[in-house]
Design an enzyme around this catalytic site. Structure first.
Site, PDB file in Angstrom:
ATOM      1  N   GLY A   1      26.250 -58.680 -19.833  1.00  0.00           N
ATOM      2  CA  GLY A   1      25.422 -59.776 -18.853  1.00  0.00           C
ATOM      3  C   GLY A   1      24.450 -60.500 -19.777  1.00  0.00           C
TER       4      GLY A   1
ATOM      5  N   ARG B   1      32.390 -60.379 -21.346  1.00  0.00           N
ATOM      6  CA  ARG B   1      32.922 -58.848 -21.273  1.00  0.00           C
ATOM      7  C   ARG B   1      34.342 -58.796 -21.710  1.00  0.00           C
ATOM      8  NH1 ARG B   1      28.906 -56.658 -18.226  1.00  0.00           N
ATOM      9  NH2 ARG B   1      27.961 -58.085 -16.507  1.00  0.00           N
TER      10      ARG B   1
ATOM     11  N   ASP C   1      24.153 -51.135 -22.258  1.00  0.00           N
ATOM     12  CA  ASP C   1      24.661 -49.994 -22.756  1.00  0.00           C
ATOM     13  C   ASP C   1      26.289 -49.961 -23.393  1.00  0.00           C
ATOM     14  OD1 ASP C   1      25.341 -50.174 -20.149  1.00  0.00           O
ATOM     15  OD2 ASP C   1      24.972 -48.111 -19.818  1.00  0.00           O
TER      16      ASP C   1
ATOM     17  N   THR D   1      19.209 -56.778 -21.351  1.00  0.00           N
ATOM     18  CA  THR D   1      19.901 -56.502 -19.951  1.00  0.00           C
ATOM     19  C   THR D   1      18.712 -56.607 -18.902  1.00  0.00           C
ATOM     20  OG1 THR D   1      20.787 -54.878 -18.469  1.00  0.00           O
ATOM     21  CG2 THR D   1      19.874 -54.037 -20.348  1.00  0.00           C
TER      22      THR D   1
ATOM     23  N   ASP E   1      18.460 -55.077 -16.304  1.00  0.00           N
ATOM     24  CA  ASP E   1      18.348 -54.061 -15.468  1.00  0.00           C
ATOM     25  C   ASP E   1      17.153 -53.015 -15.997  1.00  0.00           C
ATOM     26  OD1 ASP E   1      20.258 -54.801 -13.868  1.00  0.00           O
ATOM     27  OD2 ASP E   1      21.991 -53.556 -15.028  1.00  0.00           O
TER      28      ASP E   1
ATOM     29  N   ASP F   1      17.242 -50.488 -18.010  1.00  0.00           N
ATOM     30  CA  ASP F   1      17.830 -49.127 -17.905  1.00  0.00           C
ATOM     31  C   ASP F   1      18.176 -48.429 -19.224  1.00  0.00           C
ATOM     32  OD1 ASP F   1      19.958 -50.947 -18.228  1.00  0.00           O
ATOM     33  OD2 ASP F   1      20.977 -49.953 -16.613  1.00  0.00           O
TER      34      ASP F   1
ATOM     35  N   ARG G   1      22.835 -52.116 -10.031  1.00  0.00           N
ATOM     36  CA  ARG G   1      24.133 -51.522  -9.660  1.00  0.00           C
ATOM     37  C   ARG G   1      23.470 -49.928  -9.739  1.00  0.00           C
ATOM     38  NH1 ARG G   1      28.962 -54.309 -11.579  1.00  0.00           N
ATOM     39  NH2 ARG G   1      27.425 -55.705 -12.362  1.00  0.00           N
TER      40      ARG G   1
HETATM   41  P1  ATP Z   1      24.855 -55.189 -18.909  1.00  0.00           P
HETATM   42  O1  ATP Z   1      23.972 -54.063 -18.791  1.00  0.00           O
HETATM   43  O2  ATP Z   1      24.472 -56.455 -18.822  1.00  0.00           O
HETATM   44  O3  ATP Z   1      26.210 -54.923 -18.275  1.00  0.00           O
HETATM   45  P2  ATP Z   1      26.541 -54.188 -21.109  1.00  0.00           P
HETATM   46  O4  ATP Z   1      26.376 -54.354 -22.551  1.00  0.00           O
HETATM   47  O5  ATP Z   1      26.446 -52.896 -20.706  1.00  0.00           O
HETATM   48  O6  ATP Z   1      25.543 -55.400 -20.521  1.00  0.00           O
HETATM   49  P3  ATP Z   1      29.427 -54.220 -20.628  1.00  0.00           P
HETATM   50  O7  ATP Z   1      30.267 -55.078 -20.107  1.00  0.00           O
HETATM   51  O8  ATP Z   1      29.520 -52.856 -20.187  1.00  0.00           O
HETATM   52  O9  ATP Z   1      27.940 -54.936 -20.755  1.00  0.00           O
HETATM   53  O10 ATP Z   1      29.617 -54.111 -22.073  1.00  0.00           O
HETATM   54  C1  ATP Z   1      29.728 -55.328 -23.129  1.00  0.00           C
HETATM   55  C2  ATP Z   1      31.120 -55.172 -23.829  1.00  0.00           C
HETATM   56  O11 ATP Z   1      30.946 -54.108 -24.763  1.00  0.00           O
HETATM   57  C3  ATP Z   1      32.233 -54.937 -23.122  1.00  0.00           C
HETATM   58  O12 ATP Z   1      32.927 -56.178 -22.635  1.00  0.00           O
HETATM   59  C4  ATP Z   1      33.278 -54.350 -24.344  1.00  0.00           C
HETATM   60  O13 ATP Z   1      33.616 -55.616 -25.051  1.00  0.00           O
HETATM   61  C5  ATP Z   1      32.220 -53.640 -25.102  1.00  0.00           C
HETATM   62  N1  ATP Z   1      32.287 -52.169 -24.671  1.00  0.00           N
HETATM   63  C6  ATP Z   1      31.970 -51.507 -23.710  1.00  0.00           C
HETATM   64  N2  ATP Z   1      32.374 -50.266 -23.754  1.00  0.00           N
HETATM   65  C7  ATP Z   1      33.105 -50.104 -24.765  1.00  0.00           C
HETATM   66  C8  ATP Z   1      33.828 -49.113 -25.427  1.00  0.00           C
HETATM   67  N3  ATP Z   1      33.717 -47.729 -24.839  1.00  0.00           N
HETATM   68  N4  ATP Z   1      34.415 -49.221 -26.542  1.00  0.00           N
HETATM   69  C9  ATP Z   1      34.317 -50.475 -27.175  1.00  0.00           C
HETATM   70  N5  ATP Z   1      33.874 -51.336 -26.751  1.00  0.00           N
HETATM   71  C10 ATP Z   1      33.023 -51.293 -25.547  1.00  0.00           C
END
Ligand code: ATP
Length: 328
Positions: free
Chosen positions: A14, A75, A106, A130, A132, A134, A176
């Site tokens: 995000g 994503r 994360d 992020t 959030d 968190d 969330r």
């Molecule tokens: P936010 O907290 O804003 O949602 P985020 O970094 O947690 O941000 P995610 O969509 O969960 O957002 O993760 C970002 C990207 O990281 C994913 O689209 C994917 O490309 C990669 N990613 C997430 N989990 C994995 C995993 N287990 N293995 C490899 N890549 C991953």
């Protein structure tokens, strides 16, 4: 220690206000330190699609005040697969990139850690980005302060109209799994109740609380509901309360994506600059598979492993108790 020479930077997951000041800091600190710096578009997708470009100090001119991220974000499902990671690795080798700064949440860190364990010759450093707030390892994440200010501005406006009509408003805010925005905004706006994913609220208690406000001659009431609250969603809660409290006219507002946008606050600009600068310095000092964060106003380096496995209960319990008392 293996020296690094070419640094890639990406934003993933995000978007969050403050990512641009962070990109600027990474690019300029990297170039100042003698590194070549490459911008990777759309997070891990840009690694897989080889969508990258050379950056110079002017590539990041006049972006401190911009919301979103000039590098775009995505994503990216293919990066979760071994094949996707292998393609990303081959593209990085072809470009001669030997270190990455990844700005995200994360999920982004999970991907970075997996990737870096498979291909340890690519050094990785995470920056918590992020709204959030968190992530373990940093008291604040990029974007949280701006998003909270945006929510406060919106709720102040809603309070004006609620007060004029003796209305009860239910306002849904982002979060969330995290009630951080809801809690801070609730304190700032004097919300009569704050519903969070981390703390169960019985609807009967909420009704009793709102009746007490009515008894105490409150002319309006605001209930902030974080997206992840477990009571079945803001509309359902509002309906159940309206069935019990007839005197108030109940309205629902979902703030939605406006919470992500807007110019980063002064706090997020400073935080983004500090964390971007610190991320490059940490890589130059040989750190990898880590994240930079802010703790007690100092830069702290945490392993990604720890950041992802330590589930610190981040909710500020004292604020919760205080908010209840101050809104009587
Ligand atoms: P936010 O907290 O804003 O949602 P985020 O970094 O947690 O941000 P995610 O969509 O969960 O957002 O993760 C970002 C990207 O990281 C994913 O689209 C994917 O490309 C990669 N990613 C997430 N989990 C994995 C995993 N287990 N293995 C490899 N890549 C991953």
């Amino acid at each position: 220690m293996q020296k690094i020479s070419k640094l890639g930077v990406l934003t993933s997951g995000g978007d969050a206000p403050g990512m641009n000041p962070c990109i600027r800091a990474v690019v300029r600190t990297g170039i100042y330190s003698g590194l070549n710096v490459v911008g990777i578009r759309k997070g891990y997708q840009g690694l897989i699609e080889n969508d990258m470009y050379d950056m110079n100090p002017r590539s990041v001119s006049n972006i401190l005040n911009l919301g979103g991220t000039i590098l775009k974000t995505a994503r990216c499902l293919p990066f979760r697969t071994d094949e996707g990671m292998e393609t990303a690795y081959q593209n990085l080798k072809e470009q001669g990139i030997d270190a990455l700064v990844v700005i995200g949440g994360d999920g982004t860190f999970t991907g970075a850690l997996r990737f870096s364990k498979k291909y340890p010759d690519i050094k990785v450093m995470g920056v918590p980005g992020t709204i959030d707030n968190d992530l373990y390892g940093s008291t604040y994440t990029l974007g949280f302060d701006t998003a909270t200010n945006t929510v406060v501005e919106a709720i102040d406006k809603i309070r004006d109209t609620a007060d004029a009509h003796d209305r009860l408003f239910f306002i849904e805010v982002m979060g969330r799994d995290s009630g951080a925005i809801a809690l801070r905004a609730g304190v700032c706006c004097g919300a009569e109740a704050i519903l969070l994913p981390e703390k169960a609220t019985a609807i009967d208690d909420l009704i009793e609380n709102l009746r007490a406000g009515q008894h105490n001659k409150k002319s309006s009431s605001i209930v902030i509901v974080a997206e992840g609250d477990k009571n079945g969603g803001v509309y359902d809660i509002a309906r159940r309360v309206q069935n019990e409290i007839k005197v108030y006219d109940i309205k629902v507002t979902i703030l939605g994506h406006l919470q992500r946008g807007g110019s980063p606050s002064a706090f997020d600009r400073v935080l983004g600059s500090r964390l971007g600068y610190a991320a490059v310095k940490a890589l130059l000092n040989g750190h990898t598979q880590k994240m930079v964060g802010l703790q007690a106003n100092n830069i702290k380096i945490t392993t990604l492993e720890e950041a992802l496995t330590q589930h610190e209960f981040k909710l500020e319990q004292d604020l919760m108790e205080m908010a209840d008392i101050l809104s009587i």
